[in-house]
Design a protein around this motif. Sequence first.
Motif, PDB file in Angstrom:
ATOM      1  N   THR A  38       0.989  -0.976   0.593  1.00 33.99           N
ATOM      2  CA  THR A  38       0.413  -0.104   0.023  1.00 33.99           C
ATOM      3  C   THR A  38       0.811   1.199   0.123  1.00 33.99           C
ATOM      4  O   THR A  38       2.384   1.021   0.576  1.00 33.99           O
ATOM      5  N   ARG A  39       0.459   2.281  -0.835  1.00 35.76           N
ATOM      6  CA  ARG A  39       1.383   3.516  -1.160  1.00 35.76           C
ATOM      7  C   ARG A  39       0.254   4.909  -0.247  1.00 35.76           C
ATOM      8  O   ARG A  39      -0.900   4.510  -0.656  1.00 35.76           O
ATOM      9  N   GLN A  40       0.356   5.658   0.271  1.00 31.55           N
ATOM     10  CA  GLN A  40      -0.178   7.046   1.424  1.00 31.55           C
ATOM     11  C   GLN A  40       0.641   8.132   0.484  1.00 31.55           C
ATOM     12  O   GLN A  40       1.472   7.799   1.796  1.00 31.55           O
ATOM     13  N   VAL A  71       5.251   3.403   1.674  1.00 25.63           N
ATOM     14  CA  VAL A  71       5.007   2.948   1.058  1.00 25.63           C
ATOM     15  C   VAL A  71       4.834   1.315   2.887  1.00 25.63           C
ATOM     16  O   VAL A  71       6.049   1.146   3.303  1.00 25.63           O
ATOM     17  N   ASN A 127       4.036   8.852   0.232  1.00 24.48           N
ATOM     18  CA  ASN A 127       5.332   8.887  -0.060  1.00 24.48           C
ATOM     19  C   ASN A 127       5.548   7.665   1.141  1.00 24.48           C
ATOM     20  O   ASN A 127       6.510   7.115   0.874  1.00 24.48           O
ATOM     21  N   GLU A 134      -5.525   4.424  -0.162  1.00 28.06           N
ATOM     22  CA  GLU A 134      -4.057   4.472  -0.455  1.00 28.06           C
ATOM     23  C   GLU A 134      -4.428   3.608  -2.519  1.00 28.06           C
ATOM     24  O   GLU A 134      -5.226   3.005  -2.891  1.00 28.06           O
TER      25      GLU A 134
END
Length: 298
Positions: free
Chosen positions: A257-259, A263, A261, A293
Motif C-alpha cells: 500500500t502507498r499513502q 509505502v 510517499n 491508498e
Amino acid sequence: IKVNDSEEEYNLKIISEYLYKNDQVFIERDSEKIMFKGEKTPKLSPFQSVVELLNQEEDIIPVKEEFNKIKLANIDKNFEGIWIVPTYQLASILATYQNSSLSEIQESSLPTLIKLSLVYKYLPEIFDEIKDRFMEIFNTVEDIKIESLLAEKIPESFTDFKEAKAFFLKEKGVPNWIKPYTISSGMLKTLMHISELYLFPEGSVILIDEFENSLGVNCLDSVTELILENPRLQFIITSHHPYIINNIGNKYWKIVTRQGNIVTVKQPEELGISQSRHQGFIDLINILEESPEEVEAE
C-alpha cells in the motif's frame, strides 16, 4: 538522492541496513556508521549495500551468492518492439559456448534471448520443448526460427540491425514467416517467460513487475499456470489483475500500500483477509474499494 544528469541515473543513499546470522545482528548500519561484528568499519560508500561492499568476507559470501540468484525480468526495456541478437555480439558468444551443457548456459549471466539463441543452435531438443510450450498457448503457430535479417526488406528504422539475428514465427495456413518487428508484444513476452522457466539456473528468484502487462487474455492464464507448476524457480510478481490474484494462494500474498510517499507491505492477516482462497479474494476487493491508498498485490 544524487542525480547523474548525463545518464539520468539515480543513486539512492542507504540510511539503515541490518544483517543477521543465527538471530544475531552482525552488521548494523545507520546514516553515520557501519558496525561489522561489533567493530566500526572505515568510511564506505553510502550508495552501496554492505553485502556488496564486504562481499569477500566469509560471512557475507553466502548472502552475496543468494542475491546473485535474483533476476529482473525487464522484457519491455530489452526488446522495445523487436527481439534481436546483434551478430557482432553473438558470434563470440556462440564460439565460447559451443560445447556447453544446459546447466552451463543456465548458470551464465547472459540475457535470456541470447541463451535461447544458444539452445537453438546447440541444444535443439531444449529449444523444441520451449517451442512446444509456446505453441500450446498460441495454437495457430507451427514453428519458430532464429535467422539473420540480411535477406529481409526491413523498415528504415531497423537498418542498424540488418546484420542481427532475429526471431521469426510461422503460422498455420500462412505461406510467409512473420517478421520479428510485426510479432505482438504479448507473444514475445510469453516466449520470454517460457524461456526463463528452462534457461534460468535452479533456485533463481525472478522479479516481474506488473506481470499482466502486454499479456492478452489468450495467454495470461496459461503463463500463470506454467509459473505456478514450476518447482525450479521462485517468482516475485506484482499485479493488479483479478485472474492472477485469484489463482495464486493468498498464503503467498503481500499487500503493498502507498499513502503519499509512505509505502507499506502487509501480510493478508494484518488486513483481516480470510485464508480461504475465494473469500480472501473478496476481502481484498473490498479493501481496494474502501481504501483511498494505492494497493497492489504481490
